[in-house]
Design a protein around this motif. Structure first.
Motif, short mmCIF file in Angstrom:
data_model
loop_
_atom_site.label_atom_id
_atom_site.label_comp_id
_atom_site.label_asym_id
_atom_site.label_seq_id
_atom_site.Cartn_x
_atom_site.Cartn_y
_atom_site.Cartn_z
N ARG A 123 0.83 -1.22 0.00
CA ARG A 123 0.00 0.00 0.00
C ARG A 123 0.86 1.26 0.00
NH1 ARG A 123 -5.59 -1.13 3.27
NH2 ARG A 123 -5.72 -3.38 2.92
N ALA A 310 -1.76 0.37 7.70
CA ALA A 310 -2.32 -0.02 6.40
C ALA A 310 -3.77 0.42 6.27
CB ALA A 310 -2.19 -1.53 6.21
N HIS A 314 -5.48 3.28 3.79
CA HIS A 314 -6.67 3.01 2.97
C HIS A 314 -7.76 4.05 3.22
CE1 HIS A 314 -9.88 0.86 0.94
NE2 HIS A 314 -10.59 0.88 2.06
#
Length: 419
Positions: A123, A310, A314
């Motif tokens: 990511r 993470a 997002h």
């Protein structure tokens, strides 16, 4: 040597004022007393939670903290998107704890490498527009590990770079040339004056958003200069990652992902977690895995922290939190400026300049009494005569919170004669 003790006449070493010998040790009490006389002594102020509001305890020393009952508005944290209390982030950390464990248990080169680490790094690579990313136990470790692993011959470093960059340059053994803050003309002059050997490696290092005043480095101009000499560019995005285009940093805002050789940042600010990262070409990451001592000889980032970061990344890419942050920043900056405060900068960090140190300390104390926590930034963090209150709103601060902040600044400023 501090003037609070003097050298003894015999071989027993120095003595304190009471006549007792300190031998070959350290007179720390004298150093602490000197700091206190100069209004530079810092103390811990424990809080009951990391959020837009919290309860605080007086500096406890070795005792357990005891928080008071009054909740205060926090306007000095780096939790820019307010995600530390977000249920989605907390759920991700809990799930990683249950499935993977609370800690990595070893260096990632031994048995501490997990799928959670690789998910986060994928990511981060996407957000930074790079081939690959690598996480470290802290942003400090990422800076020190990367620069020392590269072993550059010469580092050109902005005068206002973070302490971790300064320490990394020292530890690397490189010749470090410090150029004036955000001054590309000064950098150009220093690069031109430096006689370059054919096999000499050069690294230009800068923060993107500077942590105290929130000003932004002229990254494109730095890239142009570096390209003229075949030097590499390393950018510390600690205070920018997660806040700009597609949850990237200033490098992404300026469209420079393919021109900045090393992107470094932290997970502990907008991404509401802990740790650091480096992003760049595949070869860079493979090199750091094999040469960065702070990666190889540290236990891997704990899985709950990796999962929380993470998920925060997002959310930053898909949620409205970035827009909410910038609305709050714009409103606070305009209102504080309208009151008569000097508030330079252009980012989520709003420095309220009060160059008299005593007045700045009084303002911070008056704000605290009115329920607002906004820290004083003073030497040695900033040059003498440039003290300021560092205001950092969060995306989760409400309109009522902002009104409370502004009322406190207005009343406190009048109380001590600043307005």
């Amino acid at each position: 040597m501090s003037d609070d003790f003097s050298a003894g006449d015999d071989s027993t070493g120095s003595q304190r004022d009471d006549g007792s010998s300190i031998g070959h040790g350290f007179d720390l009490s004298a150093e602490l007393a000197a700091r206190e006389r100069r209004n530079l002594l810092r103390r811990l102020s424990p809080a009951n939670r990391v959020a837009e509001r919290a309860q605080f305890a007086p500096a406890p020393g070795s005792a357990l903290p005891v928080v008071d009952g009054e909740e205060r508005l926090v306007l000095g944290a780096n939790n820019y998107l307010g995600l530390t209390q977000d249920e989605r982030v907390q759920d991700a950390a809990v799930a990683a704890t249950e499935v993977v464990g609370t800690g990595a248990g070893a260096s990632r080169l031994v048995t501490g490498d997990t799928l959670v680490h690789h998910d986060l790094e994928t990511r981060l690579a996407e957000a930074t527009g790079t081939d690959r990313a690598l996480t470290f136990a802290s942003g400090y470790a990422a800076n020190v590990g990367t620069i020392t692993a590269l072993e550059p011959d010469v580092v050109f470093s902005d005068s206002n770079n973070h302490a971790s960059t300064i320490d990394a340059c020292r530890l690397s053994g490189a010749e470090t040339i410090v150029y004036d803050h955000c001054d590309t003309a000064d950098l150009a002059s220093r690069m031109s004056d430096r006689e370059q050997a054919d096999d000499e490696s050069w690294l230009v290092v800068t923060d993107s958003v500077f942590s105290v005043d929130g000003d932004v480095a002229p990254l494109e101009e730095l890239c142009i200069l570096a390209e003229q000499y075949g030097a590499w560019v390393m950018v510390d995005e600690a205070h920018a990652i997660g806040l700009y285009e597609d949850a990237g940093g200033i490098v992404q805002r300026e469209g420079l992902s393919d021109r900045v050789d090393i992107q470094m940042g932290t997970l502990s600010k907008a991404l509401a977690s802990q740790g650091g990262y480096v992003a760049g070409a595949e070869e860079l990451i493979e090199y750091l895995i094999n040469h960065a001592r702070s990666f190889a000889f540290s236990t891997g980032l704990c899985p709950p922290a990796a999962a929380a970061a993470a998920e925060s990344l997002h959310i930053a890419r898909t949620d409205d939190c970035r827009n909410r942050l910038w609305r709050n920043v714009e409103y606070l900056r305009e209102e504080l400026d309208g009151m008569g405060y000097h508030v330079p900068g252009e980012t989520q960090i709003i420095p309220v300049r009060v160059d008299d140190r005593t007045a700045a300390l009084e303002l911070s104390e008056e704000l605290y009494e009115r329920g607002v926590v906004a820290p004083v930034i003073r030497p040695p963090s900033v040059p003498e005569g440039t003290t300021r209150i560092r205001v950092a709103p969060m995306a989760t601060h409400s309109a009522s919170d902002l009104a409370t902040c502004l009322d406190a600044f207005r009343d406190a400023g009048r109380e001590i004669g600043l307005l």
